[in-house]
Design a protein around this motif. Structure first.
Motif, PDB file in Angstrom:
ATOM      1  N   SER A 165       6.744  12.126 -34.672  1.00  0.00           N
ATOM      2  CA  SER A 165       6.114  12.516 -35.931  1.00  0.00           C
ATOM      3  C   SER A 165       7.021  12.308 -37.134  1.00  0.00           C
ATOM      4  O   SER A 165       6.535  12.239 -38.270  1.00  0.00           O
ATOM      5  CB  SER A 165       5.693  13.991 -35.868  1.00  0.00           C
ATOM      6  OG  SER A 165       4.789  14.218 -34.815  1.00  0.00           O
TER       7      SER A 165
ATOM      8  N   ASP B 225       7.785  10.983 -42.720  1.00  0.00           N
ATOM      9  CA  ASP B 225       6.725  11.476 -41.852  1.00  0.00           C
ATOM     10  C   ASP B 225       5.855  10.319 -41.383  1.00  0.00           C
ATOM     11  O   ASP B 225       5.790   9.264 -42.021  1.00  0.00           O
ATOM     12  CB  ASP B 225       5.881  12.545 -42.548  1.00  0.00           C
ATOM     13  CG  ASP B 225       4.912  11.948 -43.548  1.00  0.00           C
ATOM     14  OD1 ASP B 225       5.332  11.037 -44.294  1.00  0.00           O
ATOM     15  OD2 ASP B 225       3.751  12.385 -43.601  1.00  0.00           O
TER      16      ASP B 225
ATOM     17  N   PRO C 176       5.837  19.765 -35.755  1.00  0.00           N
ATOM     18  CA  PRO C 176       4.822  19.224 -36.670  1.00  0.00           C
ATOM     19  C   PRO C 176       3.671  20.184 -36.957  1.00  0.00           C
ATOM     20  O   PRO C 176       2.990  20.049 -37.975  1.00  0.00           O
ATOM     21  CB  PRO C 176       4.324  17.975 -35.930  1.00  0.00           C
ATOM     22  CG  PRO C 176       5.431  17.597 -35.005  1.00  0.00           C
ATOM     23  CD  PRO C 176       6.079  18.883 -34.604  1.00  0.00           C
TER      24      PRO C 176
END
Length: 465
Positions: free
Chosen positions: A254, A269, A366
């Protein structure tokens, strides 16, 4: 911890078997395999250093017979030993002393040999970036891939071992080749890369994205899919004077962390591939951060026996940073090492500008609010040589600094009231003239290999009765 005796080794070629039952060590031109539980020798192999016919014809013989590469197969059934200067690789079965195989490099030479993830192929990288030869131990056939960019980096296997990705150079352009490891490394896809001079690549843990970046003179990172779709190009503003030094994926894929020579880590990200946070080295450590310091002269006071806790300092604290001379080549600055623990909840960072410190950050998952913060700093008398997370425990790491000791940190100690607390300890190695330059964990996280320049020993956790 219990320590074994000191044993000889060459080129730091010592490793636990994947199952954790044996220890392989290269000693000059021999392979010595010991049992982990008793350290008794289970097998000794002397390499036949006879040059191949090609080498003899080219008069490339050399008195150098030391083993340059040695490794276990993933199933612990076989092991290889290579002598790069002699241009050959020998393969042996652990439990069948009558079986062995030899791979001779041709006129292209040999600089590196390693196993494929399934333990059925051996990858041999030639000199001058001419080709990669992939030898099958099942069929005896070889597959040749031409013009790899780098023999020591610039390639990766997908986590499940199905596909092999290799950066290649064709007609003066960087190219990526994807090969099917389950079908004799047949070419699946090949496409040009947007780099001018590729430094390396890193495949995400999920295999869905690929990061590639330029050489040291340009801070530029590209994110692509394995199908060749270009997702994003990242360059910080303002652009630093030097390029990228370290890249690390979060275990979930992630986040992508990018570190250069400017003591900054940019966190990208996986939704936008934009920088959502920058971690930067600072001399001022704010309140709330745990600051641990190695006790002064503790090795002399304990004579290298036993263990001692770090001293805990009060924060805020001022960290001493090294002065950097940017007029000289290879300045002592930047990000040396970035590594997540096994579940990605903790991030360890080593900054060369603060070479004796280890920074540990809390890194949220995340699914939670994204707010990474500096949690702990471990300070040492000597520059840190290496840091390794325990592969089986989420909150435990080991550190070595080139001293007769190892250093451990853990947040798994259960204190009063059942609350987990941090523990940082210095553990002396009970041996004369032993300096720990590197460390390697066993797969179960219960044992460590401690490496000196030409010797090694093992340390094992003592089980509570």
């Amino acid at each position: 911890m219990d320590f074994t005796e000191i044993y000889k080794q060459t080129n730091s070629l010592v490793s636990f078997s994947p199952g954790g039952h044996f220890i392989l060590a290269a000693v000059q031109d021999r392979i010595v395999i010991r049992r982990t539980d008793s350290c008794q020798i289970a097998r000794t192999v002397l390499l036949d250093a006879t040059p191949s016919p090609t080498q003899a014809f080219l008069q490339k013989t050399t008195p150098e017979t030391r083993i340059s590469h040695a490794a276990w197969s993933s199933d612990s059934e076989c092991f290889l030993a290579a002598c790069a200067k002699k241009g050959f690789v020998r393969v042996y079965k652990l439990y069948d002393e009558e079986w062995d195989a030899r791979i001779d490099a041709g006129a292209e030479g040999l600089v590196k040999a390693e196993w494929s993830p399934d333990g059925r192929y051996i990858l041999c990288f030639s000199e001058w970036g001419l080709r990669v030869t992939i030898w099958s131990l099942v069929s005896g056939k070889a597959t040749y891939i031409q013009f790899p960019v780098h023999p020591d980096r610039g390639y990766a296997f997908r986590a499940d071992g199905r596909y092999f990705l290799l950066a290649e150079r064709h007609k003066s352009k960087d190219t990526l080749g994807i090969y099917d490891a389950h079908h004799e490394y047949q070419l699946v896809r090949q496409f040009p890369l947007p780099t001018a001079s590729l430094a390396s690549l890193s495949l995400s843990p999920t295999g869905a994205n690929l990061a590639i970046w330029e050489g040291i003179l340009e801070y530029k990172l590209h994110v692509l899919t394995p199908t060749g779709t270009h997702l994003k190009t990242f360059t910080p503003e303002p652009e630093p004077g030097l390029g990228i030094r370290t890249v690390c994926w979060h275990p979930t894929g992630s986040f992508l962390l990018v570190g250069g020579w400017d003591d900054r880590i940019h966190v990208l990200d996986s939704l936008s591939w934009s920088c959502i946070l920058t971690l930067e080295l600072s001399s001022r450590i704010p309140s709330g951060v745990n600051v641990w310091r190695e006790p002064a002269n503790w090795l002399e006071r304990t004579e290298g026996r036993g263990f001692l806790s770090y001293e805990r300092l009060q924060s805020p604290y001022t960290l001493l940073l090294n002065r950097v001379d940017h007029t000289k080549p290879h300045p002592k600055c930047g990000i040396v090492q970035i590594e997540f623990n096994s579940i990605g909840s903790l991030l360890m960072v080593r900054y060369e500008t603060s070479s004796s410190a280890v920074h540990i950050y809390d890194f949220p998952s995340p699914s939670t609010s994204f707010n990474p913060r500096l949690r702990s700093i471990l300070l040492h008398d000597r520059p840190v040589r290496n840091v390794r997370w325990n592969p089986a425990r989420k909150g435990s790491l080991a550190i070595c600094c080139g001293a007769a000791a190892i250093y451990t940190w853990s947040d798994e100690w259960v204190g009063e009231g059942g609350v987990e607390e941090e523990v940082a300890e210095c553990v002396g190695v009970p041996a004369d003239k032993f300096e720990t330059y590197d460390i390697k964990w066993a797969s179960d996280g219960k044992g460590l290999i401690l490496l000196d320049k030409d010797a090694f020993c093992c340390a094992f956790e003592v089980e509570d009765e």
